[in-house]
Design a protein around this motif. Sequence first.
Motif, PDB file in Angstrom:
ATOM      1  N   ALA A  47     -18.960  11.313 -35.179  1.00  0.00           N
ATOM      2  CA  ALA A  47     -17.932  10.320 -34.863  1.00  0.00           C
ATOM      3  C   ALA A  47     -17.313   9.739 -36.133  1.00  0.00           C
ATOM      4  CB  ALA A  47     -18.521   9.213 -33.991  1.00  0.00           C
ATOM      5  N   LEU A  48     -18.132   9.426 -37.125  1.00  0.00           N
ATOM      6  CA  LEU A  48     -17.615   8.839 -38.366  1.00  0.00           C
ATOM      7  C   LEU A  48     -16.745   9.820 -39.142  1.00  0.00           C
ATOM      8  CD1 LEU A  48     -20.693   6.787 -39.645  1.00  0.00           C
ATOM      9  CD2 LEU A  48     -18.538   5.911 -38.715  1.00  0.00           C
ATOM     10  N   VAL A  49     -17.172  11.067 -39.225  1.00  0.00           N
ATOM     11  CA  VAL A  49     -16.379  12.080 -39.929  1.00  0.00           C
ATOM     12  C   VAL A  49     -15.051  12.292 -39.190  1.00  0.00           C
ATOM     13  CG1 VAL A  49     -16.293  14.518 -40.572  1.00  0.00           C
ATOM     14  CG2 VAL A  49     -18.355  13.203 -41.002  1.00  0.00           C
ATOM     15  N   SER A  50     -15.086  12.298 -37.875  1.00  0.00           N
ATOM     16  CA  SER A  50     -13.858  12.448 -37.093  1.00  0.00           C
ATOM     17  C   SER A  50     -12.930  11.262 -37.292  1.00  0.00           C
ATOM     18  CB  SER A  50     -14.200  12.598 -35.614  1.00  0.00           C
ATOM     19  OG  SER A  50     -15.011  13.715 -35.411  1.00  0.00           O
ATOM     20  N   LEU A  51     -13.500  10.086 -37.356  1.00  0.00           N
ATOM     21  CA  LEU A  51     -12.711   8.880 -37.594  1.00  0.00           C
ATOM     22  C   LEU A  51     -12.007   8.959 -38.942  1.00  0.00           C
ATOM     23  CD1 LEU A  51     -12.199   6.197 -36.104  1.00  0.00           C
ATOM     24  CD2 LEU A  51     -14.063   5.231 -37.421  1.00  0.00           C
ATOM     25  N   TYR A  52     -12.723   9.411 -39.961  1.00  0.00           N
ATOM     26  CA  TYR A  52     -12.115   9.566 -41.286  1.00  0.00           C
ATOM     27  C   TYR A  52     -11.032  10.638 -41.258  1.00  0.00           C
ATOM     28  CZ  TYR A  52     -11.393  10.017 -46.241  1.00  0.00           C
ATOM     29  OH  TYR A  52     -10.806  10.054 -47.479  1.00  0.00           O
ATOM     30  N   SER A  53     -11.272  11.702 -40.525  1.00  0.00           N
ATOM     31  CA  SER A  53     -10.285  12.771 -40.414  1.00  0.00           C
ATOM     32  C   SER A  53      -9.021  12.277 -39.712  1.00  0.00           C
ATOM     33  CB  SER A  53     -10.885  13.948 -39.652  1.00  0.00           C
ATOM     34  OG  SER A  53     -10.017  15.054 -39.690  1.00  0.00           O
ATOM     35  N   LEU A  54      -9.166  11.405 -38.742  1.00  0.00           N
ATOM     36  CA  LEU A  54      -8.007  10.809 -38.087  1.00  0.00           C
ATOM     37  C   LEU A  54      -7.231   9.916 -39.049  1.00  0.00           C
ATOM     38  CD1 LEU A  54      -9.563   9.959 -34.642  1.00  0.00           C
ATOM     39  CD2 LEU A  54      -7.510  11.346 -34.991  1.00  0.00           C
ATOM     40  N   TYR A  55      -7.952   9.189 -39.882  1.00  0.00           N
ATOM     41  CA  TYR A  55      -7.328   8.291 -40.846  1.00  0.00           C
ATOM     42  C   TYR A  55      -6.637   9.062 -41.971  1.00  0.00           C
ATOM     43  CZ  TYR A  55      -6.848   4.969 -44.643  1.00  0.00           C
ATOM     44  OH  TYR A  55      -6.350   4.215 -45.679  1.00  0.00           O
ATOM     45  N   SER A  56      -7.261  10.171 -42.372  1.00  0.00           N
ATOM     46  CA  SER A  56      -6.741  10.964 -43.480  1.00  0.00           C
ATOM     47  C   SER A  56      -6.566  12.413 -43.024  1.00  0.00           C
ATOM     48  CB  SER A  56      -7.713  10.871 -44.656  1.00  0.00           C
ATOM     49  OG  SER A  56      -7.251  11.624 -45.744  1.00  0.00           O
ATOM     50  N   PRO A  57      -5.462  12.720 -42.336  1.00  0.00           N
ATOM     51  CA  PRO A  57      -5.300  14.041 -41.713  1.00  0.00           C
ATOM     52  C   PRO A  57      -5.202  15.206 -42.696  1.00  0.00           C
ATOM     53  CG  PRO A  57      -3.301  12.740 -41.469  1.00  0.00           C
ATOM     54  CD  PRO A  57      -4.333  11.844 -42.063  1.00  0.00           C
ATOM     55  N   GLY A  58      -4.995  14.935 -43.965  1.00  0.00           N
ATOM     56  CA  GLY A  58      -4.895  16.004 -44.951  1.00  0.00           C
ATOM     57  C   GLY A  58      -6.209  16.360 -45.618  1.00  0.00           C
ATOM     58  N   THR A  59      -7.292  15.754 -45.192  1.00  0.00           N
ATOM     59  CA  THR A  59      -8.598  16.041 -45.772  1.00  0.00           C
ATOM     60  C   THR A  59      -9.241  17.194 -45.006  1.00  0.00           C
ATOM     61  OG1 THR A  59      -8.805  13.705 -46.308  1.00  0.00           O
ATOM     62  CG2 THR A  59     -10.790  15.031 -46.493  1.00  0.00           C
TER      63      THR A  59
END
Length: 120
Positions: A47-59
């Motif tokens: 969930a946390l990694v997905s949340l970060y991916s949503l925040y930073s879509p280019g990562t």
Amino acid sequence: MAKKWTRWQDWVALVVGALVALSTIVVSTAGEPGALATMIVLGVLIALVSLYSLYSPGTVATEYVNVVLGVLLFLAPFVFTYTALAGAAWVSFIGAILTVAASIWALPYSNRAHKELAQH
């Protein structure tokens, strides 16, 4: 340019991670202490990694991290010997498959967003 909070694949992985972690409330993990901790930890990490991916879509790395976490979630019932707990094992298997599928599906979009950000 890729917009934050819009990639549905990351939303799917976020929800799956949260459901895996919260499923320990309703799915029996009695007798196998590794099952409870593993499902909570891996679910929260997904969930946390997905949340970060949503925040930073280019990562792009976040998609690969979720693939690895999904594989670990799939292997967890065997490693932590909770295959006899059918509910917990199935939650792990299905959650893992959905996480890996969503993350692999998001890779081309993440790569495109990464390239767009690199050009600016």
